[in-house]
Design a protein around this motif. Structure first.
Motif, PDB file in Angstrom:
ATOM      1  N   HIS A   1       0.843  -1.186   0.000  1.00 37.25           N
ATOM      2  CA  HIS A   1       0.000   0.000   0.000  1.00 37.25           C
ATOM      3  C   HIS A   1       0.882   1.241   0.000  1.00 37.25           C
ATOM      4  O   HIS A   1       1.764   1.384   0.835  1.00 37.25           O
ATOM      5  CB  HIS A   1      -0.897   0.019   1.237  1.00 37.25           C
ATOM      6  CG  HIS A   1      -1.886   1.135   1.217  1.00 37.25           C
ATOM      7  ND1 HIS A   1      -2.912   1.184   0.303  1.00 37.25           N
ATOM      8  CD2 HIS A   1      -2.004   2.233   1.978  1.00 37.25           C
ATOM      9  CE1 HIS A   1      -3.621   2.281   0.518  1.00 37.25           C
ATOM     10  NE2 HIS A   1      -3.096   2.943   1.525  1.00 37.25           N
TER      11      HIS A   1
ATOM     12  N   ALA B   1       2.045   8.414   6.488  1.00 32.05           N
ATOM     13  CA  ALA B   1       0.708   8.035   6.946  1.00 32.05           C
ATOM     14  C   ALA B   1       0.672   8.104   8.470  1.00 32.05           C
ATOM     15  O   ALA B   1       1.714   8.009   9.124  1.00 32.05           O
ATOM     16  CB  ALA B   1       0.354   6.624   6.488  1.00 32.05           C
TER      17      ALA B   1
ATOM     18  N   TYR C   1      -4.134   5.252  10.434  1.00 31.16           N
ATOM     19  CA  TYR C   1      -4.424   4.831   9.056  1.00 31.16           C
ATOM     20  C   TYR C   1      -3.692   3.542   8.729  1.00 31.16           C
ATOM     21  O   TYR C   1      -4.250   2.605   8.151  1.00 31.16           O
ATOM     22  CB  TYR C   1      -4.018   5.938   8.076  1.00 31.16           C
ATOM     23  CG  TYR C   1      -4.339   5.585   6.646  1.00 31.16           C
ATOM     24  CD1 TYR C   1      -5.649   5.648   6.171  1.00 31.16           C
ATOM     25  CD2 TYR C   1      -3.343   5.158   5.764  1.00 31.16           C
ATOM     26  CE1 TYR C   1      -5.950   5.314   4.856  1.00 31.16           C
ATOM     27  CE2 TYR C   1      -3.639   4.828   4.455  1.00 31.16           C
ATOM     28  CZ  TYR C   1      -4.935   4.909   4.004  1.00 31.16           C
ATOM     29  OH  TYR C   1      -5.235   4.566   2.711  1.00 31.16           O
TER      30      TYR C   1
ATOM     31  N   GLU D   1      -5.455   0.667  10.288  1.00 27.31           N
ATOM     32  CA  GLU D   1      -6.691   0.357   9.577  1.00 27.31           C
ATOM     33  C   GLU D   1      -6.394  -0.399   8.274  1.00 27.31           C
ATOM     34  O   GLU D   1      -7.100  -1.336   7.911  1.00 27.31           O
ATOM     35  CB  GLU D   1      -7.443   1.666   9.293  1.00 27.31           C
ATOM     36  CG  GLU D   1      -8.853   1.438   8.804  1.00 27.31           C
ATOM     37  CD  GLU D   1      -9.684   2.717   8.780  1.00 27.31           C
ATOM     38  OE1 GLU D   1      -9.243   3.740   9.343  1.00 27.31           O
ATOM     39  OE2 GLU D   1     -10.774   2.678   8.185  1.00 27.31           O
ATOM     40  N   MET D   2      -5.319   0.033   7.599  1.00 35.00           N
ATOM     41  CA  MET D   2      -4.961  -0.646   6.341  1.00 35.00           C
ATOM     42  C   MET D   2      -4.483  -2.081   6.577  1.00 35.00           C
ATOM     43  O   MET D   2      -4.685  -2.949   5.727  1.00 35.00           O
ATOM     44  CB  MET D   2      -3.884   0.151   5.588  1.00 35.00           C
ATOM     45  CG  MET D   2      -4.386   1.425   4.955  1.00 35.00           C
ATOM     46  SD  MET D   2      -5.893   1.217   3.971  1.00 35.00           S
ATOM     47  CE  MET D   2      -7.132   1.794   5.114  1.00 35.00           C
TER      48      MET D   2
ATOM     49  N   VAL E   1      -7.712  -3.984   6.389  1.00 32.44           N
ATOM     50  CA  VAL E   1      -8.270  -4.088   5.028  1.00 32.44           C
ATOM     51  C   VAL E   1      -7.395  -4.998   4.164  1.00 32.44           C
ATOM     52  O   VAL E   1      -7.896  -5.892   3.461  1.00 32.44           O
ATOM     53  CB  VAL E   1      -8.359  -2.681   4.385  1.00 32.44           C
ATOM     54  CG1 VAL E   1      -8.734  -2.778   2.916  1.00 32.44           C
ATOM     55  CG2 VAL E   1      -9.352  -1.811   5.152  1.00 32.44           C
ATOM     56  N   LEU E   2      -6.092  -4.785   4.235  1.00 30.85           N
ATOM     57  CA  LEU E   2      -5.201  -5.512   3.328  1.00 30.85           C
ATOM     58  C   LEU E   2      -5.010  -6.966   3.753  1.00 30.85           C
ATOM     59  O   LEU E   2      -4.798  -7.835   2.904  1.00 30.85           O
ATOM     60  CB  LEU E   2      -3.853  -4.792   3.219  1.00 30.85           C
ATOM     61  CG  LEU E   2      -3.934  -3.337   2.718  1.00 30.85           C
ATOM     62  CD1 LEU E   2      -2.542  -2.753   2.578  1.00 30.85           C
ATOM     63  CD2 LEU E   2      -4.689  -3.238   1.405  1.00 30.85           C
TER      64      LEU E   2
ATOM     65  N   ARG F   1      -7.340  -8.814   5.027  1.00 30.82           N
ATOM     66  CA  ARG F   1      -8.540  -9.457   4.474  1.00 30.82           C
ATOM     67  C   ARG F   1      -8.381  -9.659   2.967  1.00 30.82           C
ATOM     68  O   ARG F   1      -8.624 -10.742   2.433  1.00 30.82           O
ATOM     69  CB  ARG F   1      -9.752  -8.570   4.801  1.00 30.82           C
ATOM     70  CG  ARG F   1     -11.067  -9.084   4.324  1.00 30.82           C
ATOM     71  CD  ARG F   1     -12.227  -8.396   5.072  1.00 30.82           C
ATOM     72  NE  ARG F   1     -12.136  -6.942   5.179  1.00 30.82           N
ATOM     73  CZ  ARG F   1     -12.349  -6.106   4.152  1.00 30.82           C
ATOM     74  NH1 ARG F   1     -12.688  -6.567   2.970  1.00 30.82           N
ATOM     75  NH2 ARG F   1     -12.256  -4.798   4.341  1.00 30.82           N
ATOM     76  N   ARG F   2      -7.947  -8.615   2.278  1.00 35.76           N
ATOM     77  CA  ARG F   2      -7.800  -8.734   0.822  1.00 35.76           C
ATOM     78  C   ARG F   2      -6.708  -9.750   0.446  1.00 35.76           C
ATOM     79  O   ARG F   2      -6.852 -10.492  -0.519  1.00 35.76           O
ATOM     80  CB  ARG F   2      -7.463  -7.366   0.213  1.00 35.76           C
ATOM     81  CG  ARG F   2      -8.641  -6.401   0.239  1.00 35.76           C
ATOM     82  CD  ARG F   2      -8.317  -5.081  -0.447  1.00 35.76           C
ATOM     83  NE  ARG F   2      -9.452  -4.160  -0.368  1.00 35.76           N
ATOM     84  CZ  ARG F   2      -9.474  -2.946  -0.905  1.00 35.76           C
ATOM     85  NH1 ARG F   2      -8.422  -2.481  -1.553  1.00 35.76           N
ATOM     86  NH2 ARG F   2     -10.546  -2.183  -0.807  1.00 35.76           N
TER      87      ARG F   2
END
Lengths: 161, 766, 287
Positions: C185, C262, C266, C269-270, C273-274, C276-277
Motif C-alpha cells: 500500500h 501516513a 491509518y 486500519e490498512m 483491510v489488506l 482481508r484482501r
C-alpha cells in the motif's frame, strides 16, 4: 586515490582516471564529456540519468564509476544511427511532441530503448510500467507513451516488411 | 489519446500546424546545453550551508576550519558579502514583489535558509567543508501558520511597518453593493477552504555558473525564466553596470513560475567566482531544490455567496489568506491576482474581496503556475458545485448559466472577449454525455465512481500588476533566410517554435527558413521573462510586428524590380508575387546583393505592450474512490480549452496534459510538509513528495477550441500555460462528491481524509 | 558525495576480515542502490566501501518444485522479477520485487541487499517471511543459517555480527494446495516505499485452513508475523466472519508509527483491510 578504469562507451574504448567515490553519472558528464545524461535527483528516484550498462537500463547515479570497469555503456549520445539519422525513438519523440523542457528526455529515451529491446511489442500498460522510474514534470506522459508505442509499431512493421 | 479538433483546418500556411519544434533535435540527442552542462577550465564547485533552525540570530559563525581544509578556495558568510536589500524576485520595482532579502543575513527566517557558501576544487571537498563551518544560533520564537503569525505578540519576521506580519497592506476589491446583494438572496452559502503546499518540482535543479573576465565583466549561466531580471538584480546587488553582466540561458529544465525568483546561490556563485578569480558552478541537490526553492502559497479561503432561486448569484464575499513563508517573493502579486480573480469566472455584480499575505517561518512561497488563482478558483468552483445541488441544478448547467460572458468586466478591468467558457462547458457536456454519466453517489460497492466538472479562466500577461513589454528583432539575410532575436526563455513550452511560426506566417516564408537567436542578454532585445502565460501572446505579437516591419522593407525593395507597387505584392512560400499577374521572383532573388553592391540591411523591430486576454477551460473528470482504503484514482480527464488561435496544436496539448498532471498531484497527493515544532522539512525528495508518475496518470483526451480569439494576440492567439492546472482540481473534488457524496473543502484530499469523512457520514446517517 | 575508500575483496574470507577490521563505518556494496543514497544523503557515516561483486560463488539462482528457491547475494531484484520459475512458485515475491523502486533500480539492487538494509518497509521481507525463508551467513570460518523472521532487531539493524556477510537466501518449496499474496500500500502505483505491506501464505485442506502465515511490513520497527491472527484461522473454515476476525487481530498486533507517509491509525486500519484482501487473493491463487 584515483585509478585508471577502462570501459566501452558508445562503442568507443575509454580510459578514465577516477576517484572511487565518483558516480558513473558524474564521470560520464565530467571526465567523459557526455552531458546528455542528466542529473535530476542523484539518488535514483527520477531516472534522468538512465543509461544502458551491459544491456540493462540503470540509474548511472547509483553506479560507482569504478564498478563500470570493463562494462559496455550506452548513453543518449550513442543512440543516433548516423550523424544525420536519429534513432526511431528520437524521431518519434520529436514528431509526437514528447519532449518539453527536455531534461528527462535522454533518460526516458534510453529507458524506452531498453524496454523495446526486451519487449518489442509492449502494451500501453507495459510502457507505463517500464517508465515508472522516469519522472517527467512537463508532459503528463501522454505524448511520451504515444511516441514509444508508435515506435514499437513502426519497428514491428519494418521487421515484417 | 488526443483529439485533434477539426477547427485546426485553417487559412494559414504555418500558424496552426504542428511543425517540427526547432529545439527538440538537440533534446532527443542529448546535445542541448543546459546551464549544468557548462564546464570551464579551472572551474570550482560551490555549495551552500543551510540553517538547521527556523528562526534565529546568527551569534557566531566560524569558518576557519573550513578554510583550512585542503582544496577549499573561499568561504562566504553574512560577514563578508555585500549587505544590499534586494527584491528576491526581480521584476523591476513592480508591485508584485517585495524587497526584503539579503544575499546572506545575520538572521535566518526558515529552516534550510542559506547561511554560508564554500567554493572548492571538488564537490566532495566543498561538501565536507560545509560540515566544518560552525554556526552558533540564538533562537527566536518561530511561527509556521498564518494564525500564529497574526496573533498578538507573534515574533516580527520582517520589520516593514505592517501589523500581524503582513507582507503587504490588505488587498481590497469591491464592486457593486455586497450588502444589498446578500439582502436580495434567497439562499446563502459559505465555506472555508484549506490549501496545501505544492511545489513545482521542475526536473532540473537550480544551477548556475559564474565567470569573471579580466575587464571585470561577469558571464553568468543560469537556469532561469527571467535572464534580464537576473542581469538587473546581479548588477544592482554587485554594484556594477548592466553592460558588465551577461546572462546566458540556452535550454532550461522547467521552471513553472518559480524560476522567476533570484535565489541565494546565484548571488553567492558570482561572489565566489569574483573572490577566487576562477569560474564557479553551484548546483542544488534535489533536496536543496525543495529547501531553497519556492512553493505555491498555502493558506485558507473563506467564501460566501448569495443566490436567487433561479440560480443567479447576487453577492460574493471572500477573505483570502496566504502563507508567504519567510520572504515576500511574489506574495503581493499572487495575493492581488488570486483575490481579484474572484470578481469573475461566474458572474456577480456585488463583490467584496479581501486578500492578505502573511510572513511565517515556513519555506518561501513564490510564483507557481496558476499564481493565486489555483487557490481561489478551487474554492469558488467547489462552492458553485455545492450551491447548484442545494438549489436543484445540475452543476454543469448551473456553471453554464453563471459563466462569464462577452463584455463582462474581467479581473483586469477589461471587457471579456468572446464566449470561451460557455463554449468549453457545452462542448465538454456533449463529449462526456453529461449529465447521464453522473453517478449521484448511487454506487454501493467498495469502489465507487463519479464525474465532476471544474472551470477556470486565466489571463495572458501579468497586466495590470506588471506593465509588460514584448520585444523582437527580425533580420532577413541576403539569401532570404530569416533570423529572429528574442529574449524569451525556452522553458520547454515550444515558445521559440511558436514565435518562428508567427514570423514565417507574417513574412510568407517556409518555417524552416527561420532560425532563432535567444538566451544571451548581450545580444537579444530586452525581455521581461517567460511567465504569466504571455510568451506566445505578447512575445509572439512582438515577433509578428517585427516581421511585418521586415516584410514592408522587403516589398519596398522588390517593387521596382518587379515593376509594381509594394501594395500589389504578396509573399507566398518565399516567393514574391505580383497579384493578378504572372510576374514573380523569389525572396532570395529580391534581396540578393547586386553586382558590386553590398547586401541591403533588412532589420525589423517589434515592441508590444499588452493589456490582457483571457483563456478559458472546463475540465471533466471521472474518478474512482476505494471506500476501504480511501484512495482516489482519476480514471480519465476530458479537458476542453478555449485559447484563441492555436499556433502549434501539439505544443498546446502538451501544456494542457502537463498542467493536468501537476493539478492531479496537488489535488490528491502533493504537499510539501514541514514539522510545526521545528520548521524542518519532512519530505524534501521525490520519494515522499508524491508527484503522479506514468502509472498514476489517466488517459487525457484534450479538446481545444478556437472560438474566442483575442485581437491583442498574434492571429488571435492567447495563453495556455497556466489554465490547465487551475480547472483540474475542482473537477476532481466535484467528481469525488459525485462518487461518495462527501464534499472536501481542501487540497490535497488524502486517503485519510476520505476515510475520516466517510466515517463521519456514516455516523450522521446512523 | 563524501569521500571514502574502496575495496574489492576477491574472497569471502578477505571481505569478512576487512569488515571486521574496519569496523562499523565499513559497509558492504552489492547493488549499491541503498548504500550510495545513504552516503550521499548523510544518513550513514561510511569511510570504507567493500564491494563484494568480485567474490565468486554469490550468484546462485535456482527455483524448482523440489528444492524451492535459492537466491545468492549478488542476484538482482530484476532477475528474480523476470524469472518464470519464481513467478510460477512465488508470485508473491515477484509482485514484491516488481514494486521495488524502478526497473533501473532493480537492475542493480539485490534481493539480499534489500533484506540486509533491514528497512521495516522493505518490499521483499513480508512475502519471504510468510514463506519461511532462511539466510545463509558467512562468519569468517563457515556458514550459519538464520530464519529471516529472526534476522531483524530494529530499523536498519540485524543480528549480523562484525565481519559477517549474508551469502544467500533460501525458501522452502511451496506446500500442496498453498496460495500466497503480497499487497503493498502506497500513494502511487510505483516508486513507493510501502506505507503498509501485507503478505499471506496459506494452505487449504478440505475447505479448511491447514496453515497460514501472515507477515506485515512498515507497521513495526521490523517486519512482523501476525501470529495471533494466524492462530484464529489455522484449522478453521474460511468464513467471512472468521477472516474479518483475523484482520482485526492483525491490526491489534501491529504497532505502527505516524510519519509524513501516513498516520499510525491509518496504517493500522490498512493492516485490517489488506490482510482481508490478501487472504482472499491467496485463496484465489491456490492451484
Amino acid at each position: 586515490m584515483s585509478q585508471i578504469v577502462s570501459m566501452t562507451i558508445n562503442g568507443e574504448e575509454r580510459e578514465l582516471a577516477l576517484e572511487p567515490y565518483r558516480s558513473l553519472l558524474d564521470t560520464l558528464r565530467n571526465e567523459g564529456g557526455l552531458t546528455g545524461t542528466k542529473k535530476g535527483c542523484d539518488v535514483g528516484d527520477c531516472g534522468a540519468c538512465t543509461i544502458i550498462m551491459n544491456g540493462k537500463p540503470v540509474n548511472s547515479c547509483l553506479v560507482l564509476a569504478v564498478e563500470a570497469a570493463g562494462a559496455m555503456i550506452e548513453t543518449i549520445e550513442g543512440l543516433q544511427l548516423a550523424p544525420d539519422k536519429p534513432h526511431p525513438l528520437q524521431e518519434a519523440f520529436m514528431r509526437y511532441g514528447s519532449a518539453q523542457c527536455g531534461f528527462c528526455t535522454p533518460g526516458i529515451i534510453m529507458m524506452a530503448k531498453a524496454l523495446l529491446d526486451e519487449n518489442p511489442n509492449p502494451t500501453e500498460d507495459e510502457v507505463r510500467f517500464g517508465i515508472a522510474g522516469n519522472i517527467c514534470r512537463c508532459t503528463g506522459y501522454t505524448k511520451i507513451i504515444e511516441a514509444i508505442l508508435a515506435t514499437a509499431a513502426d519497428l514491428q512493421r519494418a521487421k515484417s516488411a | 489519446m488526443t483529439i485533434h479538433d477539426k477547427t485546426f483546418e485553417s487559412k494559414f500556411a504555418v500558424v496552426g500546424r504542428s511543425v517540427k519544434r526547432s529545439d527538440t533535435l538537440e533534446k532527443v540527442t542529448g546535445t542541448a546545453c543546459y546551464a549544468g552542462d557548462v564546464a570551464l577550465p579551472g572551474m570550482l564547485h560551490g555549495k551552500t550551508k543551510r540553517s538547521t533552525v527556523a528562526h534565529a540570530i546568527i551569534k557566531r559563525i566560524d569558518v576557519s576550519k573550513a578554510l583550512a581544509l585542503k582544496g577549499v578556495k573561499a568561504v562566504l558568510t553574512h560577514e563578508n558579502v555585500p549587505r544590499v536589500l534586494h527584491y528576491g524576485s526581480p521584476h523591476p520595482r513592480s508591485a508584485s514583489v517585495t524587497r526584503d532579502q539579503y544575499i546572506l543575513d545575520n538572521r535566518v527566517r526558515y529552516w534550510g535558509e542559506g547561511v554560508a557558501a564554500v567554493a572548492a576544487i571538488s564537490e566532495e571537498i566543498a561538501e565536507e567543508a560545509l560540515d566544518l563551518i560552525e554556526v552558533e544560533y540564538e533562537p527566536l520564537p518561530a511561527v509556521f501558520t498564518i494564525e500564529d503569525a497574526m496573533r498578538d505578540g507573534a515574533p516580527v519576521i520582517h520589520d516593514n511597518g505592517l501589523p500581524q506580519n503582513q507582507v503587504l497592506p490588505p488587498v481590497i476589491v469591491e464592486r457593486g453593493d455586497v450588502e444589498k446583494g446578500f439582502a436580495d438572496a434567497d439562499f446563502v452559502i459559505e465555506g472555508e477552504y484549506e490549501l496545501g503546499r505544492p511545489t513545482p518540482a521542475y526536473m532540473e535543479p537550480n544551477i548556475c555558473v559564474a565567470q569573471w573576465d579580466g575587464n571585470g565583466k561577469l558571464t553568468f549561466w543560469s537556469s532561469t525564466q527571467t535572464a534580464f531580471m537576473v542581469r538587473g538584480a546581479l548588477a544592482e546587488v554587485l554594484g556594477i553596470p548592466l553592460n558588465k553582466v551577461r546572462v546566458l540561458v540556452d535550454h532550461m529544465g522547467g521552471g513553472f513560475g518559480a524560476k522567476q525568483d533570484l535565489f541565494q546561490h546565484e548571488f553567492l556563485c558570482a561572489l565566489l567566482a569574483r573572490e577566487t578569480n576562477r569560474p564557479v558552478r553551484m548546483e542544488f541537490t534535489r533536496k536543496e531544490t525543495f529547501l531553497g526553492g519556492r512553493t505555491r502559497h498555502p493558506g485558507r479561503i473563506w467564501l460566501k455567496q448569495g443566490f436567487r432561486k433561479d440560480g443567479t448569484i447576487t453577492a460574493r464575499e471572500a477573505k483570502v489568506l496566504f502563507n508567504s513563508g519567510a520572504y515576500g517573493s511574489h506574495g503581493p502579486g499572487v495575493t492581488n491576482v488570486g483575490t481579484a480573480a474572484l470578481t469573475s469566472l461566474y458572474r456577480c455584480e456585488n463583490v467584496r474581496l479581501e486578500g492578505r499575505c502573511i510572513y511565517t517561518n515556513a519555506p518561501i512561497a513564490g510564483a507557481f503556475r496558476g499564481y493565486g488563482v489555483v487557490q481561489t478558483y478551487y474554492a469558488l468552483d467547489l462552492q458553485m458545485d455545492e450551491a447548484a445541488e442545494k438549489l436543484g441544478f445540475d452543476p454543469a448547467e448551473f456553471k453554464l448559466k453563471n459563466a462569464v460572458r462577452e463584455g463582462d468586466i474581467a479581473p483586469s478591468n477589461h471587457p471579456i472577449v468572446g464566449h470561451g467558457l460557455e463554449d468549453c462547458i457545452r462542448r465538454g457536456m456533449e463529449e462526456t454525455g453529461w449529465p447521464a454519466v453522473r453517478r449521484h453517489g448511487r454506487d454501493t460497492g467498495v469502489k465507487r465512481r463519479g464525474w465532476g466538472i471544474g472551470c477556470e479562466m486565466h489571463g495572458s500577461s501579468a497586466y495590470p500588476g506588471i506593465k509588460e513589454q514584448g520585444n523582437a528583432i527580425v533580420k532577413m539575410n541576403e539569401d532570404g533566410t530569416v533570423t529572429l532575436l528574442t529574449g524569451t526563455a525556452g522553458l520547454g513550452t515550444g515558445a521559440h517554435t511558436a514565435l518562428s511560426q508567427i514570423v514565417a506566417e507574417e513574412l510568407g516564408v517556409p518555417f524552416e527558413t527561420i532560425s532563432v537567436v535567444q538566451g544571451d542578454t548581450d545580444v537579444v532585445p530586452w525581455d521581461i521573462g517567460a511567465f504569466a502565460s504571455h510568451t506566445t501572446y505578447m512575445g509572439g505579437r512582438a515577433a509578428q510586428i517585427a516581421a511585418a516591419d521586415v516584410r514592408r522593407q522587403v516589398l519596398a525593395h522588390a517593387a521596382p524590380q518587379l515593376g509594381a507597387t509594394p501594395e500589389e505584392l504578396t509573399i507566398r512560400d518565399g516567393v514574391i508575387v505580383v497579384e493578378g499577374s504572372n510576374r514573380s521572383m523569389t525572396l532570395a532573388e529580391a534581396v540578393a546583393p547586386q553586382r558590386g553592391m553590398p547586401a541591403i540591411q533588412l532589420v525589423g523591430v517589434g515592441t508590444y505592450t499588452p493589456t490582457k486576454s483571457y483563456s478559458f477551460a472546463a475540465h471533466f473528470v471521472e474518478v474512482e474512490v476505494d471506500t476501504e482504503t480511501g484512495e482516489i484514482r482519476v480514471l480519465q480527464v476530458i479537458p476542453v480549452h478555449e485559447i484563441g488561435k492555436v499556433i502549434h496544436p501539439i505544443a498546446a496539448q502538451g501544456q494542457i496534459e502537463g498542467g493536468i498532471q501537476q493539478g492531479i498531484g496537488h489535488t490528491l497527493s502533493e504537499d510539501y510538509v514541514i514539522d510545526h515544532q521545528t520548521g524542518r522539512s519532512l519530505n524534501a525528495g521525490f520519494v515522499d513528495y508524491k508527484m503522479p508518475l506514468s502509472m498514476d496518470m489517466p488517459p487525457i483526451r484534450t479538446i481545444i477550441l478556437e472560438t474566442a480569439p483575442d485581437p491583442g494576440g498574434p492571429y488571435g492567439a492567447k495563453g495556455v500555460g497556466e489554465d490547465p492546472i487551475i480547472a483540474i482540481g475542482p473537477a476532481i473534488a466535484n467528481a469525488v462528491y459525485d462518487a461518495i457524496g462527501v464534499r472536501f473543502r481542501r487540497y490535497p484530499i488524502t486517503p485519510e481524509h476520505v476515510l475520516a469523512a466517510l466515517r463521519t457520514k456514516k455516523q450522521e446517517v446512523a | 558525495m563524501k569521500r571514502f575508500e574502496y575495496h574489492e575483496p576477491a574472497s569471502l574470507e578477505e571481505a569478512s576480515r576487512l569488515l571486521a577490521e574496519l569496523g562499523a563505518t565499513a559497509q558492504v556494496l552489492a547493488g549499491g542502490t541503498d548504500l550510495l543514497v545513504e552516503i550521499r544523503e548523510h544518513l550513514r557515516p561510511v569511510t570504507h566501501v567493500v564491494n563484494i561483486k568480485r567474490i565468486p560463488g554469490l550468484r546462485d539462482f535456482a527455483c524448482d518444485d523440489a528444492q524451492g528457491l535459492r537466491v545468492g547475494a549478488l542476484i538482482t531484484a530484476r532477475e528474480v522479477e523476470t524469472s518464470p520459475q519464481v513467478a510460477r512458485l512465488f508470485p508473491n515475491l515477484v509482485s514484491a520485487v516488481g514494486q521495488l523502486g524502478s526497473i533501473q533500480v532493480r537492475n542493480r539492487a539485490t534481493v539480499v541487499g534489500n533484506i540486509c538494509r533491514a528497512s521495516p518497509s522493505a518490499d521483499t521481507l513480508p512475502p519471504l517471511i510468510a514463506d519461511g525463508a532462511r539466510l545463509s551467513v558467512f562468519n569468517g570460518n563457515g556458514e550459519r543459517s538464520i530464519a529471516l523472521e529472526e534476522f531483524f532487531t530494529g530499523p536498519g539493524r540485524t543480528v549480523l555480527r562484525p565481519g559477517e556477510i549474508v551469502t544467500g537466501i533460501s525458501v522452502p518449496p511451496p506446500g500442496a494446495h498453498s496460495g500466497r499474496a503480497y499487497i503493498k500500500h502506497g500513494r502511487r502505483k510505483a516508486m513507493e516505499l510501502a506505507t503498509v505491506g501485507v503478505a499471506v501464505t496459506l494452505e487449504r485442506e478440505a475447505g479448511h485452513c491447514r496453515e497460514i502465515r501472515i507477515a506485515l511490513g512498515a507497521v513495526a520497527p521490523t517486519p512482523i508475523r501476525a501470529r495471533e491472527a494466524e492462530a484464529l484461522l489455522r484449522g478453521e473454515a474460511f468464513t467471512p466472519e472468521r477472516v474479518a476476525a483475523v484482520a482485526e487481530a492483525a491490526m491489534t498486533e501491529s504497532t505502527p508509527i505516524s510519519n509524513v507517509r501516513a498516520s499510525a491509525e491509518y496504517r493500522r486500519e490498512m493492516v485490517g483491510v489488506l490482510t482481508r484482501r490478501a487472504i482472499t487473493l491467496a485463496m484465489e491463487a491456490i492451484q
